[in-house]
Motif scaffolding. Structure first.
Motif, PDB file in Angstrom:
ATOM      1  N   GLU A   1     -71.798 -23.132   1.275  1.00  0.00           N
ATOM      2  CA  GLU A   1     -70.414 -22.918   1.698  1.00  0.00           C
ATOM      3  C   GLU A   1     -69.757 -24.230   2.135  1.00  0.00           C
ATOM      4  N   ALA A   2     -70.573 -25.128   2.654  1.00  0.00           N
ATOM      5  CA  ALA A   2     -70.039 -26.423   3.094  1.00  0.00           C
ATOM      6  C   ALA A   2     -69.882 -27.393   1.925  1.00  0.00           C
ATOM      7  N   GLY A   3     -70.273 -26.968   0.740  1.00  0.00           N
ATOM      8  CA  GLY A   3     -70.093 -27.813  -0.437  1.00  0.00           C
ATOM      9  C   GLY A   3     -71.208 -28.815  -0.633  1.00  0.00           C
ATOM     10  N   LYS A   4     -72.280 -28.688   0.148  1.00  0.00           N
ATOM     11  CA  LYS A   4     -73.411 -29.620  -0.006  1.00  0.00           C
ATOM     12  C   LYS A   4     -74.398 -28.990  -0.991  1.00  0.00           C
ATOM     13  N   LEU A   5     -74.029 -29.066  -2.251  1.00  0.00           N
ATOM     14  CA  LEU A   5     -74.737 -28.282  -3.261  1.00  0.00           C
ATOM     15  C   LEU A   5     -76.164 -28.754  -3.531  1.00  0.00           C
ATOM     16  N   PRO A   6     -76.411 -30.045  -3.698  1.00  0.00           N
ATOM     17  CA  PRO A   6     -77.806 -30.444  -3.943  1.00  0.00           C
ATOM     18  C   PRO A   6     -78.723 -30.045  -2.795  1.00  0.00           C
ATOM     19  N   GLU A   7     -78.236 -30.236  -1.533  1.00  0.00           N
ATOM     20  CA  GLU A   7     -79.053 -29.869  -0.378  1.00  0.00           C
ATOM     21  C   GLU A   7     -79.271 -28.365  -0.341  1.00  0.00           C
ATOM     22  N   ALA A   8     -78.216 -27.613  -0.632  1.00  0.00           N
ATOM     23  CA  ALA A   8     -78.318 -26.151  -0.635  1.00  0.00           C
ATOM     24  C   ALA A   8     -79.356 -25.690  -1.649  1.00  0.00           C
ATOM     25  N   LEU A   9     -79.312 -26.308  -2.828  1.00  0.00           N
ATOM     26  CA  LEU A   9     -80.235 -25.894  -3.887  1.00  0.00           C
ATOM     27  C   LEU A   9     -81.683 -26.120  -3.438  1.00  0.00           C
TER      28      LEU A   9
ATOM     29  N   LYS B   1     -71.323 -27.031 -12.584  1.00  0.00           N
ATOM     30  CA  LYS B   1     -69.888 -27.227 -12.831  1.00  0.00           C
ATOM     31  C   LYS B   1     -69.404 -28.531 -12.201  1.00  0.00           C
ATOM     32  N   GLN B   2     -69.896 -28.765 -10.989  1.00  0.00           N
ATOM     33  CA  GLN B   2     -69.482 -29.989 -10.279  1.00  0.00           C
ATOM     34  C   GLN B   2     -69.865 -31.232 -11.084  1.00  0.00           C
ATOM     35  N   ILE B   3     -71.075 -31.174 -11.628  1.00  0.00           N
ATOM     36  CA  ILE B   3     -71.548 -32.335 -12.393  1.00  0.00           C
ATOM     37  C   ILE B   3     -70.722 -32.493 -13.673  1.00  0.00           C
ATOM     38  N   PHE B   4     -70.452 -31.347 -14.317  1.00  0.00           N
ATOM     39  CA  PHE B   4     -69.657 -31.414 -15.545  1.00  0.00           C
ATOM     40  C   PHE B   4     -68.228 -31.882 -15.255  1.00  0.00           C
ATOM     41  N   ASP B   5     -67.690 -31.429 -14.133  1.00  0.00           N
ATOM     42  CA  ASP B   5     -66.347 -31.872 -13.758  1.00  0.00           C
ATOM     43  C   ASP B   5     -66.321 -33.385 -13.564  1.00  0.00           C
TER      44      ASP B   5
ATOM     45  N   PRO C   1     -83.091 -10.377  -3.408  1.00  0.00           N
ATOM     46  CA  PRO C   1     -81.933 -10.484  -4.315  1.00  0.00           C
ATOM     47  C   PRO C   1     -80.807 -11.340  -3.753  1.00  0.00           C
ATOM     48  N   GLU C   2     -80.659 -11.347  -2.405  1.00  0.00           N
ATOM     49  CA  GLU C   2     -79.613 -12.183  -1.814  1.00  0.00           C
ATOM     50  C   GLU C   2     -79.882 -13.659  -2.093  1.00  0.00           C
ATOM     51  N   LEU C   3     -81.143 -14.022  -1.881  1.00  0.00           N
ATOM     52  CA  LEU C   3     -81.507 -15.424  -2.125  1.00  0.00           C
ATOM     53  C   LEU C   3     -81.340 -15.791  -3.595  1.00  0.00           C
ATOM     54  N   LEU C   4     -81.748 -14.861  -4.475  1.00  0.00           N
ATOM     55  CA  LEU C   4     -81.615 -15.122  -5.908  1.00  0.00           C
ATOM     56  C   LEU C   4     -80.146 -15.312  -6.279  1.00  0.00           C
ATOM     57  N   TYR C   5     -79.311 -14.457  -5.681  1.00  0.00           N
ATOM     58  CA  TYR C   5     -77.873 -14.560  -5.963  1.00  0.00           C
ATOM     59  C   TYR C   5     -77.346 -15.929  -5.547  1.00  0.00           C
ATOM     60  N   TYR C   6     -77.659 -16.314  -4.316  1.00  0.00           N
ATOM     61  CA  TYR C   6     -77.102 -17.589  -3.819  1.00  0.00           C
ATOM     62  C   TYR C   6     -77.709 -18.788  -4.543  1.00  0.00           C
ATOM     63  N   TYR C   7     -78.969 -18.632  -4.950  1.00  0.00           N
ATOM     64  CA  TYR C   7     -79.594 -19.721  -5.708  1.00  0.00           C
ATOM     65  C   TYR C   7     -78.881 -19.896  -7.058  1.00  0.00           C
ATOM     66  N   GLY C   8     -78.635 -18.766  -7.708  1.00  0.00           N
ATOM     67  CA  GLY C   8     -77.924 -18.832  -8.998  1.00  0.00           C
ATOM     68  C   GLY C   8     -76.522 -19.365  -8.835  1.00  0.00           C
ATOM     69  N   ARG C   9     -75.850 -18.896  -7.805  1.00  0.00           N
ATOM     70  CA  ARG C   9     -74.475 -19.349  -7.581  1.00  0.00           C
ATOM     71  C   ARG C   9     -74.434 -20.854  -7.304  1.00  0.00           C
ATOM     72  N   THR C  10     -75.391 -21.307  -6.505  1.00  0.00           N
ATOM     73  CA  THR C  10     -75.445 -22.737  -6.189  1.00  0.00           C
ATOM     74  C   THR C  10     -75.708 -23.562  -7.440  1.00  0.00           C
ATOM     75  N   SER C  11     -76.654 -23.074  -8.253  1.00  0.00           N
ATOM     76  CA  SER C  11     -76.968 -23.798  -9.492  1.00  0.00           C
ATOM     77  C   SER C  11     -75.737 -23.904 -10.372  1.00  0.00           C
ATOM     78  N   GLY C  12     -75.027 -22.784 -10.503  1.00  0.00           N
ATOM     79  CA  GLY C  12     -73.837 -22.771 -11.344  1.00  0.00           C
ATOM     80  C   GLY C  12     -72.771 -23.718 -10.855  1.00  0.00           C
ATOM     81  N   LEU C  13     -72.541 -23.682  -9.548  1.00  0.00           N
ATOM     82  CA  LEU C  13     -71.513 -24.556  -8.975  1.00  0.00           C
ATOM     83  C   LEU C  13     -71.902 -26.023  -9.095  1.00  0.00           C
ATOM     84  N   LEU C  14     -73.189 -26.255  -8.897  1.00  0.00           N
ATOM     85  CA  LEU C  14     -73.657 -27.631  -9.006  1.00  0.00           C
ATOM     86  C   LEU C  14     -73.472 -28.139 -10.432  1.00  0.00           C
TER      87      LEU C  14
END
Lengths: 356, 554
Positions: free
Chosen positions: A125-133, A162-166, A147-160
């Motif tokens: 949530e703080a945008g610290k994606l590599p650390e979060a991952l 996207k961030q890299i691609f951006d 499942p909560e952890l899996l969800y957030y892990y997937g979401r973090t991976s996706g955002l990370l």
């Protein structure tokens, strides 16, 4: 709050008796699920003794149980002012802050409490994606089926991702990879002309980039433009001569185009590069059967059935074998394979629904 | 107007320049096959009335028939209209069929190639309240020499008897063919070889406007067929006294439920009895083997004509049962939705079929298209039956959902080269919502023409430009067999056709059998009549319309 945790802490505290009485009453009420009573008793305890850290901590805990996170934060902060070593209070304050959207403020408290699941979310949530991952990966190792952890892990991976691609797009807008990325975005939207344009630009900039022809070929295949797909897959095999996937895709396209002999060659090569792939074995059997080589078809499909029993590919292999045996006049074998095929069909459209 | 060079123009240009053609024109560079014409007087426009309710019937009509109803030697055109739908529908459902805009129409062809609307004077203006029109079958069920019309509907079907004086009479109730529910394709054939045409009627599903659904979530689409219960098809036996009896259960036809849209007939195992192939939508296909004793056995799965090579069901729409590879045995073609290939089941000769779509080139030609009405006819008279398919997706908003697909499409013309199909230039440049398609020689020039219906629009009339190939057109005149010889197996110079007006999708084609003969100037004609009589004609001149009368004795 844990009763044992409070008892231990209580033994370490020095307090005036009336405050302790209210504290005990509050703890008891909390145990009994009487959260409003617990709040009243614990608040009285903190009023009577403004240094009773555990009372503040427990009051914050009861508010969290009531999902009144904003009310939980002040007493928890006060508890930690009085006793910074209260890890339980750090955890609760971290949760409360996170629930209220103060992810950055929550992070040190969750770190202190080693609450990795919530810490991962806070870092996300703080945008610290590599650390979060990294944190979420560690949490998942401990609780792989959450499942909560899996969800957030997937979401973090996706955002990370996207961030890299951006970043790639922003820093290297005219690079082949940036165009490849845009092509993929168009492809997701099924915009064939847009994707095609970007893939072509990427290829113009970097014609030897591995995967570009493969992805363009996949786009054409999804659009059922199999002749164009064949051309791209063939170019990919030229660049990646060790890619089983490229040869598999080439074989699939050639099969669709009715070029069975060439399809078999590509699929055999794919099988040699990566053995025991059920998809390759199925298509190889199909290409062989259509090329009139029933022996190779049987061999491929039987090998597939030795690897898989209850998949759709296995079902298709049974159907294909039934056809070969029927053609060969081996009716018992054909019936057996057809029975296996029927058994594997769970969809009503195949059998049951069509029966009166 | 079509600006492309035509075969005829090309020929004329070559002749004017003194150029010799290096090869038969049919084998020359790809030129467009048809000229899209709007014959004077043919003013039909199909009414389907699409609504936000997405009633499934909206997207399924309407059929076309090519028949010579007045026996003047010119093919006439009958077009099925659908009707008006309200949003939403309330009982009683009339579909406003009394409104002339919603009538079915019969167009009589005049000597100059124009057409005259004779619907009213022919007694065909009344399509019946409560009938939303679908398709049409043509057959001379009473052997009086005049083709009769059977119109299928959502509602009740109608049999119009051709009185032989330019008029028709609705005899549905009198003769007992008033099928209810939702009927689609139908066809006349003689399953018991008694010389009287029987009638097979496909029914799509158990559906009515009060039990309709909308699918696709926010996209609001027509629902896939699996959303509704399957239903039975109908077989009517012609008693020979001008009436029919429903033998669906007794014959075994009703022993299995389907979601049937197309039907075609041929004797696939050469046992002398006509078999039935039924295309089903979203499930396995049906092959009803005629046991020769008045019963049928559904055997598509065992025969290899039910599923794709991968064992997957098909979205079967239209179908054709003719020999595409000149091996003398009837093969089966089924038109389907995109991401499937038009299914071609090759008749292997031992009562079984093998899936040959990819071998025949249909993987490249059809995987992105949706097919409806279809035929295997020799359009370039080179001796090989070509493929023509009316195309369009079933969902009118498919392009919003999937940019890779198209709602309106050009028809497919695929030329047959020794059993392998390659795309030809039909000459049709406009994309349409193709549905029904009927085939015949409209202008009697020896080259097969096409009429394609367009959902909610005007039909396309495609006149074949012609060329240099020779041809033979055969009319059968049954004596012991049914009068039009439907079900006969006719072989000409190594080619085989089964006499039928059925096949395609909700449409009926010219009963004459067309053979392209390339450079051959003489032909050997061999006819296996449904009665069992085998008749051979040697030294038949090509480029003629030949009527063959069945021998009285074998």
């Amino acid at each position: 709050m844990s009763g044992a945790f409070l008892s231990v802490l209580l033994a370490l505290q020095t307090s005036v008796p009336p405050a302790l009485q209210h504290f005990h009453a509050g703890v008891e009420a909390e145990k009994n699920g009487q959260l409003d009573t617990a709040v009243v008793e614990l608040r009285k305890a903190t009023e009577l003794d403004s240094t009773l850290a555990v009372a503040f901590a427990d009051l914050g805990g009861v508010y969290i149980e009531k999902r009144d996170y904003s009310a939980a934060i002040p007493p928890l902060k006060r508890a930690l002012e009085l006793n910074p070593g209260l890890n339980g209070a750090h955890r609760l304050l971290g949760y409360a802050l996170l629930a209220q959207g103060y992810a950055t403020e929550a992070i040190p408290h969750l770190e202190q409490a080693h609450a990795e699941d919530a810490l991962g979310i806070a870092l996300l949530e703080a945008g610290k994606l590599p650390e979060a991952l990294a944190v979420l990966e560690k949490a998942l190792a401990q609780n792989p089926n959450d499942p909560e952890l899996l969800y957030y892990y997937g979401r973090t991976s996706g955002l990370l991702s996207k961030q890299i691609f951006d970043e790639l797009e922003a820093r290297f807008p005219d690079s082949a990879r940036a165009h490849q990325m845009m092509a993929q975005d168009y492809a997701v939207l099924r915009d064939v002309p847009g994707a095609e344009r970007e893939f072509f630009e990427a290829l113009r900039l970097s014609p030897q980039t591995a995967g570009l022809h493969l992805q363009l070929g996949e786009l054409y295949a999804r659009a059922q433009q199999w002749d164009k797909a064949e051309e791209q897959f063939r170019l990919e095999t030229g660049i990646q001569s060790g890619s089983a996937e490229a040869f598999y895709r080439l074989g699939e396209a050639l099969l669709q185009l009715g070029k069975f002999h060439e399809a078999r060659e590509a699929l055999v090569h794919s099988d040699q590069l990566r053995q025991d792939m059920p998809e390759t074995l199925y298509q190889l059997g199909k290409a062989a059967a259509m090329d009139g080589d029933d022996t190779t078809a049987q061999k491929s499909w039987k090998h597939l059935l030795s690897l898989e029993k209850d998949t759709s590919l296995a079902s298709q292999a049974h159907f294909g074998l039934a056809g070969i045996y029927r053609k060969q006049g081996k009716h018992a074998d054909a019936d057996r394979e057809m029975e296996e095929f029927r058994k594997s069909q769970s969809k009503p459209a195949h059998t049951d629904d069509s029966q009166k | 107007m079509n600006q492309r060079i035509t075969r005829r123009h090309f020929l004329e240009a070559c002749a004017s320049m003194g150029l010799a053609l290096p090869m038969p024109l049919s084998l020359a560079a790809p030129l467009s096959m048809f000229d899209v014409k709007h014959p004077r007087g043919l003013d039909f426009s199909h009414v389907n009335s699409p609504t936000p309710q997405k009633y499934l019937i909206e997207t399924m009509g309407g059929g076309v028939a090519l028949l010579d109803y007045n026996n003047d030697g010119l093919l006439d055109i009958f077009l099925v209209n659908s009707g008006r739908l309200a949003n939403p529908m309330h009982a009683p459902e009339t579909f406003d069929r009394q409104d002339p805009r919603n009538w079915n129409r019969l167009y009589r062809q005049n000597r100059d190639g124009s057409f005259t609307d004779v619907t009213k004077e022919a007694g065909l203006a009344n399509a019946g309240d409560g009938n939303y029109g679908m398709g049409v079958a043509v057959g001379d069920y009473d052997n009086d020499g005049f083709p009769d019309l059977y119109v299928t509907n959502y509602g009740k079907n109608t049999l119009y008897h051709n009185n032989g004086d330019g008029t028709f009479t609705d005899v549905t109730a009198k003769v007992g063919v008033e099928t209810g529910g939702w009927s689609c394709s139908a066809g006349f054939f003689d399953y018991d070889n008694d010389g009287h045409l029987d009638l097979f009627v496909t029914r799509y599903m158990q559906w009515d406007t009060q039990h309709s659904k909308i699918c696709g979530g926010e996209w609001q689409t027509y629902c896939p067929p699996a959303e509704f219960p399957a239903t039975t098809n109908i077989l009517y036996r012609n008693r020979g006294d001008g009436t029919f009896e429903d033998v669906s259960h007794r014959s075994g036809i009703a022993s299995i439920k389907g979601r049937s849209l197309g039907v075609a007939f041929a004797d696939y195992d050469d046992d002398g009895f006509t078999d039935i192939f039924v295309s089903n939508d979203g499930m396995r296909q049906f092959l009803f083997h005629n046991n020769g004793d008045g019963t049928f056995t559904e055997c598509a799965l065992e025969a290899g004509a039910a599923l794709t090579a991968d064992g997957k069901p098909l979205s079967g729409m239209g179908t054709v049962f003719q020999d595409y590879d000149n091996d003398g045995r009837p093969d089966i073609l089924v038109t389907v939705l995109p991401r499937e290939d038009y299914a071609l089941f090759h008749n292997d000769g031992n009562g079984s079929f093998s899936y040959r779509s990819l071998q025949a080139g249909l993987g490249l030609l059809s995987a992105a298209s949706s097919g409806w009405g279809a035929c295997l006819e020799d359009f370039d008279n080179d001796g090989w039956k070509d493929l023509f398919v009316a195309q369009s997706h079933v969902l009118d908003n498919v392009e919003q959902i999937d940019h890779m697909l198209h709602y309106k499409e050009q028809p497919l013309l695929a030329l047959n080269h020794n059993g392998h199909f390659e795309r030809g230039d039909s000459g049709v440049t406009a994309a349409i919502a193709g549905r029904g398609a009927a085939f015949g020689d409209l202008n009697n020039d020896g080259w097969m023409d096409v009429v394609v219906t367009s959902l909610g629009g005007e039909p396309l009339v495609l006149f074949n430009h012609g060329g240099s190939g020779n041809w033979l057109s055969i009319s059968l005149r049954g004596t012991r067999s049914n009068r039009d010889g439907l079900g006969a197996r006719v072989q000409v110079n190594g080619q085989t056709r089964y006499a039928t007006t059925a096949g395609s999708y909700i449409s009926a084609s010219d009963k004459r059998l067309h053979f392209g003969l390339g450079t051959a100037e003489m032909a050997k004609v061999e006819i296996h009549w449904p009665s069992g009589i085998h008749q051979i004609l040697e030294g038949v001149k090509t480029n003629q319309f030949l009527e063959v009368r069945e021998l009285e004795k074998s």
